[in-house]
Scaffold this motif. Structure first.
Motif, PDB file in Angstrom:
ATOM      1  N   ASN A  90      -9.308  -6.939  18.655  1.00 40.83           N
ATOM      2  CA  ASN A  90      -9.951  -8.133  18.102  1.00 40.83           C
ATOM      3  C   ASN A  90      -9.615  -8.342  16.626  1.00 40.83           C
ATOM      4  N   HIS A  91      -8.440  -7.918  16.229  1.00 41.50           N
ATOM      5  CA  HIS A  91      -8.023  -8.173  14.852  1.00 41.50           C
ATOM      6  C   HIS A  91      -8.007  -9.687  14.595  1.00 41.50           C
ATOM      7  N   ALA A  92      -8.236 -10.065  13.344  1.00 37.02           N
ATOM      8  CA  ALA A  92      -8.275 -11.507  13.003  1.00 37.02           C
ATOM      9  C   ALA A  92      -7.011 -12.234  13.450  1.00 37.02           C
ATOM     10  N   GLY A 176     -11.900  -4.003   5.354  1.00 34.24           N
ATOM     11  CA  GLY A 176     -10.507  -4.304   5.007  1.00 34.24           C
ATOM     12  C   GLY A 176     -10.360  -5.730   4.529  1.00 34.24           C
ATOM     13  N   ALA A 177      -9.144  -6.004   4.070  1.00 34.12           N
ATOM     14  CA  ALA A 177      -8.693  -7.291   3.520  1.00 34.12           C
ATOM     15  C   ALA A 177      -8.540  -7.168   2.009  1.00 34.12           C
ATOM     16  N   GLY A 178      -7.295  -7.161   1.586  1.00 35.52           N
ATOM     17  CA  GLY A 178      -6.998  -7.119   0.160  1.00 35.52           C
ATOM     18  C   GLY A 178      -7.115  -5.756  -0.489  1.00 35.52           C
ATOM     19  N   VAL A 179      -7.403  -4.713   0.331  1.00 35.91           N
ATOM     20  CA  VAL A 179      -7.529  -3.362  -0.245  1.00 35.91           C
ATOM     21  C   VAL A 179      -6.168  -2.909  -0.772  1.00 35.91           C
ATOM     22  N   LYS A 180      -6.149  -2.404  -2.007  1.00 39.10           N
ATOM     23  CA  LYS A 180      -4.852  -2.096  -2.637  1.00 39.10           C
ATOM     24  C   LYS A 180      -4.749  -0.702  -3.245  1.00 39.10           C
ATOM     25  N   LEU A 197      -9.296  -0.378   6.151  1.00 37.25           N
ATOM     26  CA  LEU A 197      -8.179  -0.857   6.978  1.00 37.25           C
ATOM     27  C   LEU A 197      -7.339  -1.728   6.044  1.00 37.25           C
ATOM     28  N   LEU A 198      -6.048  -1.456   5.930  1.00 37.24           N
ATOM     29  CA  LEU A 198      -5.230  -2.262   5.024  1.00 37.24           C
ATOM     30  C   LEU A 198      -3.821  -2.393   5.592  1.00 37.24           C
ATOM     31  N   ALA A 199      -3.074  -3.317   4.994  1.00 39.55           N
ATOM     32  CA  ALA A 199      -1.695  -3.523   5.438  1.00 39.55           C
ATOM     33  C   ALA A 199      -0.769  -3.792   4.253  1.00 39.55           C
ATOM     34  N   SER A 200      -0.872  -4.994   3.676  1.00 34.75           N
ATOM     35  CA  SER A 200       0.144  -5.414   2.702  1.00 34.75           C
ATOM     36  C   SER A 200       0.182  -4.568   1.430  1.00 34.75           C
TER      37      SER A 200
HETATM   38  O1  G3P Z   1      -5.633  -4.790   9.529  1.00 37.73           O
HETATM   39  C1  G3P Z   1      -5.852  -4.812   8.156  1.00 37.73           C
HETATM   40  C2  G3P Z   1      -5.339  -6.084   7.577  1.00 37.73           C
HETATM   41  O2  G3P Z   1      -5.781  -7.194   8.301  1.00 37.73           O
HETATM   42  C3  G3P Z   1      -5.665  -6.248   6.115  1.00 37.73           C
HETATM   43  O3  G3P Z   1      -4.546  -6.858   5.573  1.00 37.73           O
HETATM   44  O4  G3P Z   1      -2.789  -7.144   3.904  1.00 37.73           O
HETATM   45  O5  G3P Z   1      -5.176  -7.653   3.307  1.00 37.73           O
HETATM   46  O6  G3P Z   1      -4.440  -5.272   3.633  1.00 37.73           O
HETATM   47  P1  G3P Z   1      -4.237  -6.718   4.021  1.00 37.73           P
END
Ligand code: G3P
Length: 219
Positions: A90-92, A176-180, A197-200
């Motif tokens: 169920n990821h965004a 998560g979201a925007g974690v750096k 939870l992070l990605a970019s």
């Molecule tokens: O699954 C984590 C992701 O949706 C967060 O993305 O790039 O803001 O770390 P981001």
């Protein structure tokens, strides 16, 4: 408290697919930390990245289908056979129904971690009723941005923790979201989350290894 989680979603970033996924997985495995590092890879990379010693690998999505006449779905038993030791759902960027989450949970083996993603407190509360291992609250408008949810909207983290624990104290909350960076992770923990939870922040970094080390630097 159990080890805090740093869950890196590889998504379909070029820097985290195929051989680049292997490289990033090895960098994650090389981080010396008490945190629980998890790589969330493309289904195509599960086998390869899960062969890296000392790295936990989850799938980005799974479907509640069995083996047989199903086309184009991510079938859980094979995902596990190919190295998935957990999954997000169920990821965004890949929303599913509550019934999908419920039916998938019924198919997964006992103790197989499932992290259900929620856009807000209301969705987190509804998902908590199903009793997933984790709920990750991620405001969609902050995903991929430069400001961490822990700065832009800290109350969504603390409110989600409170709401989820009220429904089911056993469900663990991530954000998560925007974690750096390590400060974002420390703030998430201070707000009651058990990880991020992070990605970019990792997949778009010039030096992913340095970012990975910083993420766990305050734990
Ligand atoms: O699954 C984590 C992701 O949706 C967060 O993305 O790039 O803001 O770390 P981001």
């Amino acid at each position: 408290m159990e080890a805090p989680l740093v869950v890196v979603n590889f998504k379909t970033y070029t820097s985290a697919l195929a051989s680049a996924a292997d490289r990033l997985g090895k960098q994650m495995a090389d981080v010396s930390t008490n945190a629980r590092m998890v790589a969330v890879t493309s289904a195509f990379d599960l086998s390869s990245v899960s062969s890296i010693d000392g790295l936990e690998v989850w799938s980005q999505h799974l479907d509640p289908v069995g083996q047989g006449s199903h086309t184009g779905w991510l079938e859980p038993e094979t995902a596990i056979a190919r190295g998935a030791t957990g999954t997000i759902i169920n990821h965004a960027e890949h929303k599913v129904s509550l019934e999908h989450v419920r039916d998938l949970m019924a198919m997964l083996p006992e103790g197989f971690p499932i992290c259900a993603c929620a856009a807000d407190v209301t969705e987190a509360r509804a998902l908590a009723e199903l009793g997933p291992t984790f709920i990750a609250v991620e405001p969609p408008e902050l995903i991929g941005g430069d400001i961490s949810v822990t700065t832009a909207d800290p109350t969504i983290v603390s409110d989600t923790v409170a709401a989820v624990k009220e429904v089911n104290p056993n469900v663990r909350v991530l954000c998560g979201a925007g974690v750096k960076n390590g400060q974002d992770v420390a703030t998430a923990i201070a707000l009651g989350a058990e990880g991020v939870l992070l990605a970019s922040g990792v997949t778009k970094a010039n030096d992913p290894q340095a970012v990975l080390e910083d993420l766990v630097s305050k734990l």
